[in-house]
Every structure is written in C-alpha cells, then in structure tokens.
Write a protein that holds these residues in place. Structure first.
Motif: not given
Length: 478
Positions: A436-455
């Motif tokens: 899919v080229k246009n992902m703007m506004g797509v609603e998703m459920a997701f598991e939140l985590t943090a990367g190595e940089d803490g973001k």
C-alpha cells in the motif's frame, strides 16, 4: 398414433426419482405456469431472499440470487424488498417450496430501480408522523410488560398497526437482531436488556411463570428519566435490588415531574417479582411525609404453618443459619416483620452499620460471622486486592493511526491516546498491506515498545479493516 416414448434414462441401474408431489392445499399455477407475490426480504451479500405469495399456503418461498435476471443478479447493492415478482415453484425433497426463474413484474427488473426511486422520493416528501399520545404509550407499555418487557417488533406491529418506528424510538428501545438492519427487530422497554440469541431461539410456546406479588411496600425514588419514561425505587423491604417502574405507574399529576422534583420522594407502591426474577413497582403513590418520618404500618398476617415448616426444613438443610438475603430469595413475598413475629426463627444483624447484612437462624443455633473464621462464604465476600496499574505491554495494546508516512523511505509515525510519534516501518506491517503506497490515516492496533535510542516504536502491529460497501473490505482510516 406413433411409437411410445422412450423409457427414462437409467442411473446406476435405477430409474430417476420423481419430484415430490405438491402438498395438500397448494393452489395450482395459472396456465402460464407462473405465480405472483412480493419480496419479503433479500440479502444481496448472502445471495438469497424470501417471497410471500397468497398462492402458496405453506409459507414464505426461499429463492437464490442465481434465480434473478442478470441485470439484478450482478448489482452490488440491491434492495428488492416490497417489489412485485412472478416466478415458478418447485418442491424440494423435504416438501418445502422454492421459487425459481424469478422476474420483477413489468420487464424483469428494468423499471424496478426507477419505481423504487419514485417510491423513496414520495416517502421523503411526506411530513413526519405525529408523536404518540400518552394513552397509546401507556397501552403499549402495558402490552410489553405483559410479555416480559421485550418481543419481536413484527408481532408488536401487528397489534399496533400504522405505528412507525420513528414514533416509537423516543419511548422504547428498537434493536436490529444480529446487527442486521434489514432483518428482524426487537422492541424492548427502556432500562431492560434485549433478549439474547439463545433466549430468542427458546420455544415460543413455553408458558410464562406468573409474577410474585409482594403487597403494598414503601421506598424512595432513586432515579428518574423523564425523557425515557422510567426510573427506579430503593426499598429495604425488597432484597432483589432496585425496583424498576414505568411512567404509567406514577399518578397522572406526577408523570410530568422533572428528575430533581421526583428523585428522593417517598412513595408507596404495589411490588412484584416478575417471572424473570426482577422487581417491579406498580400503582405508585407519592407520600407527603418526610423521609425520616416513621411509616404507619398495617399489621401483617402471621405466616401459614405449612410455610413456616418449609422455612424450618430449608434452614435445617443449610446448617440452621444462613444469610437472610439468600433466604428471602427462596421465599419471595415474605416480610421481615412476619419472620420476627414467629418464634421459629431468630434474626441477627452482622454489624451495627445501618443497612448492613442480616443472618437468620433457628432457635438455639449461633450465627457464624466472618470474624469467627468458620464461614468460607463470608470470607469470600472480602474485597479483592487492588489491581495492578495498567500500562502498555505485550498483552495490552494501543489503537492509533498513521499521522505521517514517507512512501520513498517506507516508514512513518503513528499517534494514539497517550503516545505520540510512534515509529513504524514497512517491515512492521503485515505482508498483505506492505504494497500500500498511501498509509496516511490508516488505523492500527499495536504493541508499544522502545528502540535502542529510547524512542517509541511499534513491535507488533495489526491494521483495522471495514466493509467497502461492495461486498469486500478496505483499510479503516481516521
């Protein structure tokens, strides 16, 4: 006169099975071989519908989408309900009739859409129906109450003809069964839950248990919704919970009272327990006395000897003592005053707090409270420990939408309540939508985590989809 006709072909050595004969009472079709009727309902997505015809007394006729003319069969969105049709009838091996070679009257569907648009246009030009008068609302409420508070809307409408759904929505709950607005509907009194699918499938001929009358009781109005026309009363004399009442149960001069004017008023009423075990109030009278003014009680009759013996036997089976609320549920309609008038029972309050729990025992049997350490049921009532604080984790996900997306770099950022700028990459997406080229506004459920940089970033993501109105699915966008 010519040679006889050839015998029917043999299949596996056996002649073909003749079709079943039409049942008794079936009206033979006209010389054309076709009958007429009207479409009762039709589900284009599921590919079938039903036709009602006076010529077929066995009931509504099932038909499949493939039996429609091509121009109608291939349309994605189609509403045939109410259209006149002609058709041929076949009988299946189980004796049920089925409609085949269905045509809309007047040209196989060519003018059906135009007729439907004309009909809808005529309806839109009609003024809205007038509101229901008070007498009609009371009659409908009593009718529903006599049937447990809920019933099939079609059966309700057959007894209250010419009443529109728009007139009823202000006073009753109208629910489409299984969420299908083109299917069956249920009408329910406000404040009651519509029946479950299992309850709707229960045998319709099952007799309804009679209501249990509790006599004249007193209590205080705890809630009142004037717009919806129902409320609740609290009474120490009813252990089954708050008592539901309808506007029709109030005296005529009180039916227009506001919430502020009615809540807190002391009332007398006829109490009953419905066949479903729910308390209800009828014939309510507003009292002029203050809430703390003692109520002048009429002396109650002594309990009959056979009922006293049944209560003694029941308590003996429970070890001679039990919670009074559970005891009262076994003997509805019995007042606490009548219990105290008998020398066969002892009532003991578990604490000095007003409105606390009571136990009932046989004479000579000591009540067992939670602090004695012997009553496991009392211990089970201890409040549970407070739950752990909630936070995003592997089992608790967030729902958000893509607020920025770079199709060249194939990554973007999501936003959700409590979490902004959550990084998401194309490789995090399911394979089905990675193109899919246009992902703007797509609603998703997701598991939140943090990367190595803490973001913040997503670990696992599941896009949400919705019907596209053409029999397929599409991504849901905010």
């Amino acid at each position: 006169s010519g040679p006889p006709p050839p015998p029917p072909p043999m299949l596996g050595g056996y002649p073909p099975v003749p079709p079943p004969p039409p049942p008794a009472g079936f009206l033979p079709p006209p010389a054309s071989g076709r009958l007429t009727g009207s479409v009762l309902n039709y589900d284009h997505g599921k590919g079938y519908g039903f036709i009602r015809s006076d010529a077929v007394p066995e009931g509504d006729l099932y038909f499949q989408k493939k039996e429609l003319p091509g121009p109608l069969r291939d349309r994605d969105v189609l509403n045939l309900k109410g259209d006149s049709v002609d058709f041929e009838v076949i009988f299946m091996n189980d004796g049920k009739p089925r409609a085949v070679k269905v045509r809309t009257c007047g040209g196989g569907g060519a003018g059906a859409g135009e007729r439907r648009r004309d009909r809808d246009r005529d309806r839109s030009n009609q003024p809205p129906p007038p509101p229901l008068d008070e007498e009609a609302i009371v009659a409908m409420t009593e009718y529903l109450e006599d049937r447990g508070g809920s019933m099939d809307f079609g059966k309700f409408a057959s007894d209250f003809k010419a009443v529109k759904k728009s007139q009823l929505e202000e006073h009753f709950q109208l629910t489409a069964e299984d969420g299908d607005k083109g299917g069956r509907w249920t009408i329910t009194l406000p404040g009651l839950d519509p029946p479950t699918p299992q309850a709707r499938e229960a045998p319709a001929h099952r007799e309804r248990s009679p209501d249990t009358r509790l006599g004249r009781l007193a209590g205080k109005v705890s809630s009142w919704d004037h717009a919806k026309g129902f409320g609740f009363i609290k009474s120490d004399e009813v252990t089954e919970g708050d008592i539901y009442f309808r506007k029709a149960a109030l005296p005529p001069d009180a039916r227009g009272m506001s919430r502020q004017a009615l809540v807190g008023r002391i009332v007398e009423f006829d109490g009953l327990i419905t066949a479903e075990g729910k308390p209800r109030a009828e014939a309510i009278a507003l009292l002029d006395r203050e809430p703390d003014e003692p109520r002048r009680e009429e002396p109650l009759p002594d309990l009959p000897e056979d009922k006293v013996q049944a209560m003694v036997d029941f308590l003996t089976e429970q070890g001679g003592h039990m919670d009074y609320g559970k005891f009262a549920n076994q003997f509805p309609g019995t007042k606490k005053t009548q219990i105290t008038q008998s020398d066969q029972f002892v009532l003991v309050q578990e604490s000095d707090k007003p409105g606390g729990r009571w136990q009932i025992t046989l004479p000579g049997v000591d009540p067992i409270f939670a602090e004695d350490g012997h009553d496991e049921a009392q211990k089970a009532r201890a409040p549970p420990p407070p739950p752990a604080a909630l936070a995003p984790c592997e089992s608790l996900w967030l729902i958000g939408c893509v607020k920025r997306w770079d199709p060249k770099k194939q990554f973007g950022f999501m936003i959700a309540d409590g979490a902004d700028d959550v990084f998401v990459h194309r490789n995090d997406l399911p394979q089905e939508i990675q193109g899919v080229k246009n992902m703007m506004g797509v609603e998703m459920a997701f598991e939140l985590t943090a990367g190595e940089d803490g973001k913040r970033k997503v670990r696992t993501v599941r896009p949400l989809i919705q019907p596209n109105g053409r029999g397929g699915w599409q991504l849901r966008r905010a």
